[in-house]
Write a protein that holds these residues in place. Structure first.
Motif, PDB file in Angstrom:
ATOM      1  N   SER A 160      34.557  34.999  44.696  1.00 25.13           N
ATOM      2  CA  SER A 160      33.549  36.132  45.299  1.00 25.13           C
ATOM      3  C   SER A 160      33.730  36.313  46.673  1.00 25.13           C
ATOM      4  N   CYS A 161      34.559  35.467  47.402  1.00 25.45           N
ATOM      5  CA  CYS A 161      34.711  35.672  48.999  1.00 25.45           C
ATOM      6  C   CYS A 161      35.962  36.685  49.447  1.00 25.45           C
ATOM      7  N   ALA A 162      36.572  36.827  48.392  1.00 30.11           N
ATOM      8  CA  ALA A 162      37.729  37.960  48.575  1.00 30.11           C
ATOM      9  C   ALA A 162      37.231  39.340  48.934  1.00 30.11           C
ATOM     10  N   THR A 163      36.206  39.651  47.823  1.00 32.90           N
ATOM     11  CA  THR A 163      35.789  40.941  48.178  1.00 32.90           C
ATOM     12  C   THR A 163      35.196  41.191  49.649  1.00 32.90           C
ATOM     13  N   THR A 164      34.529  40.099  50.184  1.00 31.40           N
ATOM     14  CA  THR A 164      33.850  40.247  51.238  1.00 31.40           C
ATOM     15  C   THR A 164      34.934  40.266  52.190  1.00 31.40           C
ATOM     16  N   ASP A 165      35.816  39.165  52.287  1.00 32.67           N
ATOM     17  CA  ASP A 165      37.003  39.190  53.267  1.00 32.67           C
ATOM     18  C   ASP A 165      37.790  40.620  53.477  1.00 32.67           C
ATOM     19  N   CYS A 166      38.083  41.160  52.249  1.00 36.01           N
ATOM     20  CA  CYS A 166      38.886  42.428  52.279  1.00 36.01           C
ATOM     21  C   CYS A 166      38.005  43.591  52.965  1.00 36.01           C
ATOM     22  N   LEU A 167      36.845  43.655  52.544  1.00 36.54           N
ATOM     23  CA  LEU A 167      36.068  44.867  52.974  1.00 36.54           C
ATOM     24  C   LEU A 167      35.671  44.571  54.432  1.00 36.54           C
ATOM     25  N   VAL A 168      35.240  43.371  55.011  1.00 33.48           N
ATOM     26  CA  VAL A 168      34.899  43.055  56.179  1.00 33.48           C
ATOM     27  C   VAL A 168      36.058  43.392  57.193  1.00 33.48           C
ATOM     28  N   ASN A 169      37.061  42.573  56.900  1.00 35.68           N
ATOM     29  CA  ASN A 169      38.038  42.540  57.701  1.00 35.68           C
ATOM     30  C   ASN A 169      38.983  43.978  57.547  1.00 35.68           C
ATOM     31  N   GLY A 170      38.974  44.514  56.456  1.00 36.58           N
ATOM     32  CA  GLY A 170      39.683  46.032  56.447  1.00 36.58           C
ATOM     33  C   GLY A 170      38.855  46.934  57.122  1.00 36.58           C
TER      34      GLY A 170
END
Length: 519
Positions: A495-505
């Protein structure tokens, strides 16, 4: 398509020569095309003149979580944005993801009275990643998780709701504290759909079937554009028509991982041959990563490839298994076919769970019953033929050719842990609402890991700038999401991939728009 200029300065020529051995090992020997500049040595195979077919300020490559977030932020900042997608549909892998999102300090945690901390979030990521993570990146993700989740809601993204119409938390393996906000039916498309619609409202349409194959740099090494194949099909870098796109400010790589690239992933981990399935969509291949490395980017952790443990070998791709079996991990045991015994804390991180299954050498069996069931994925799993119904534990064990007496005893022992709320064997947290597995009908499913997420990619800093072999930013090049390596260490925490992608995107888009345009 006209030939492309590639003249390279003496300094970059020497640096490129020093990198040749490493690139050859990855099958990437060669250099990216360079536009003409002063005091340069010619590179063979290209003409002196660079002619562009299209132009924009910020070129975003990829239309998953990271790419859409980057494009929205860059456009919001006033940049002229072009976003391309190699497949014929918008959303990339993100549209097919389960889509749950780890969030610190959300109103959902507050409503549930859950105390969390940045340090706890970061530590959970580090433990799952075997402490190989970029800790500063993990901290950034944790710190910006709630504002980013709130932003997604503002952008129109929807999240699953409980009976009171409120978003709710879901227990994820490897998290020491409940912080994952659950996504509902439709998964990641509940985010990618609204984000792409918002982008369209802003006047930017995702251009599909356009595959990046090379990055173009000027004589000083700045990325000033890309060569893409318009109408590309089947991941073929020779298909379609070559088009040169001038990006006067920056290129943002949001190209995901390479889980479907059999040759490339086997070069990183020879165990992951054609016998190991993959959950990713067909476009998850390595051509953008190769182009980045040829342009001088440092690649990190490319041999750390995450396997999703709770998948079924009785269906192809992502399928429906995870929507059923993942939910049961909190409530049901995973048993070795050979011994009938549990093999792992079913709520551990994905690497430890997958490794435990692989160590048995054959698919393991998850057994539960209707009373102990969690979630709504059972009927889909039955319809897909991956889950079977049985009248007794004995019948289930016999069907899967397991030692019947051992399975019966192990289920009884597990039920005692459910009663006491203490797992004496593996210390799995037993949910308060867990029920004993002791009432027909019973359900069984085979579990065998599949390639799911690539931890490796290009090295980036906290501003999402891509770094070269000297850890110096490559001007004009940014990356976010699965395209960026080192963030999650050896294994991404669920569940950290969604966070990673949106934050860093979002960061990548903001920083790209802030770049000074090429003179």
């Amino acid at each position: 398509m006209r030939e492309i200029t590639t003249n390279v300065s003496r300094r970059r020529f020497i640096t490129g020569t020093a990198m040749a051995g490493a690139l050859t090992a990855l099958g990437l020997a060669g250099c990216a095309p360079k536009a003409s500049g002063a005091d340069e040595l010619p590179q063979t195979g290209f003409t002196q003149d660079m002619n562009w077919d299209e132009e924009c300020e910020v070129l975003v490559v990829g239309s998953g979580y990271a790419g859409l977030a980057a494009a929205i932020e860059a456009k919001t900042a006033g940049a002229d944005v072009k976003i391309i997608e190699k497949t014929n549909r918008v959303g990339g892998n993100s549209a097919f993801a389960a889509g749950d999102m780890a969030v610190y300090g959300s109103k959902v945690q507050e409503r549930e009275g859950i105390t969390d901390s940045i340090d706890a979030f970061v530590n959970d990521m580090l433990v799952a990643g075997l402490y190989l993570n970029d800790e500063e990146k993990c901290r950034l993700i944790a710190e910006k998780s709630n504002e980013t989740w709130e932003w997604s809601v503002e952008m129109g993204a929807t999240w699953d709701q409980d009976e009171n119409g409120e978003p709710y938390l879901y227990p994820y393996g490897g998290h020491s504290i409940m912080r994952t906000i659950c996504q509902g039916a439709g998964g990641g498309s509940n985010v990618t759909g609204p984000l792409s619609e918002r982008l369209s409202e802003m006047g930017v349409t995702v251009e599909t079937e356009r595959m990046l194959v090379e990055l173009v740099q000027n004589g000083e090494g700045r990325v000033i554009g890309a060569i893409v194949r318009d109408g590309a099909m089947d991941n073929d870098v020779e298909s379609g028509t070559a088009v040169a796109i001038h990006a006067t400010k920056a290129v943002v790589l949001a190209t995901g991982g390479f889980g479907r690239d059999l040759e490339f992933r086997m070069a990183q981990d020879p165990r992951l041959d054609e016998t190991v399935d993959c959950t990713n969509q067909e476009g998850a291949t390595a051509e953008a990563l190769k182009a980045s490395i040829k342009a001088g980017a440092m690649a990190v952790h490319t041999d750390w490839i995450q396997l999703l443990p709770f998948m079924s070998p009785d269906e192809q791709g992502y399928g429906v298994a995870a929507f059923y079996t993942d939910g049961q991990a909190s409530y049901a045991p995973t048993l070795s076919k050979a011994t009938g015994k549990r093999i792992v804390n079913e709520l551990t991180d994905r690497k430890r769970y997958a490794d435990a299954i692989l160590e048995t050498g054959e698919p393991c069996i998850q057994i539960t019953c209707a009373k102990a069931l969690y979630g709504n994925g059972l009927q889909d799993a039955i319809d897909a033929g991956i889950t079977k119904e049985f009248a007794s534990v004995e019948e289930a064990a016999a069907f899967y050719e397991m030692p019947v007496d051992a399975v019966v005893e192990e289920i009884k022992r597990y039920n005692s842990f459910v009663a006491s709320k203490v797992d004496e064997d593996f210390e799995k947290p037993i949910p308060d609402d867990a029920q004993p597995i002791d009432e027909a009908p019973y359900y069984g499913v085979r579990l065998w890991p599949k390639v799911h997420h690539c931890m490796g990619g290009v090295k980036t800093d906290l501003d999402c700038r891509v770094l070269d072999m000297d850890l110096t930013p490559i001007p004009g090049l940014f990356a976010a999401g699965e395209a960026a390596g080192g963030v999650h260490g050896a294994c991404r925490l669920g569940s950290c991939a969604t966070t990673d992608c949106l934050v860093n995107g979002r960061i990548a888009g903001q920083m790209a728009a802030a770049e000074t345009a090429e003179a």
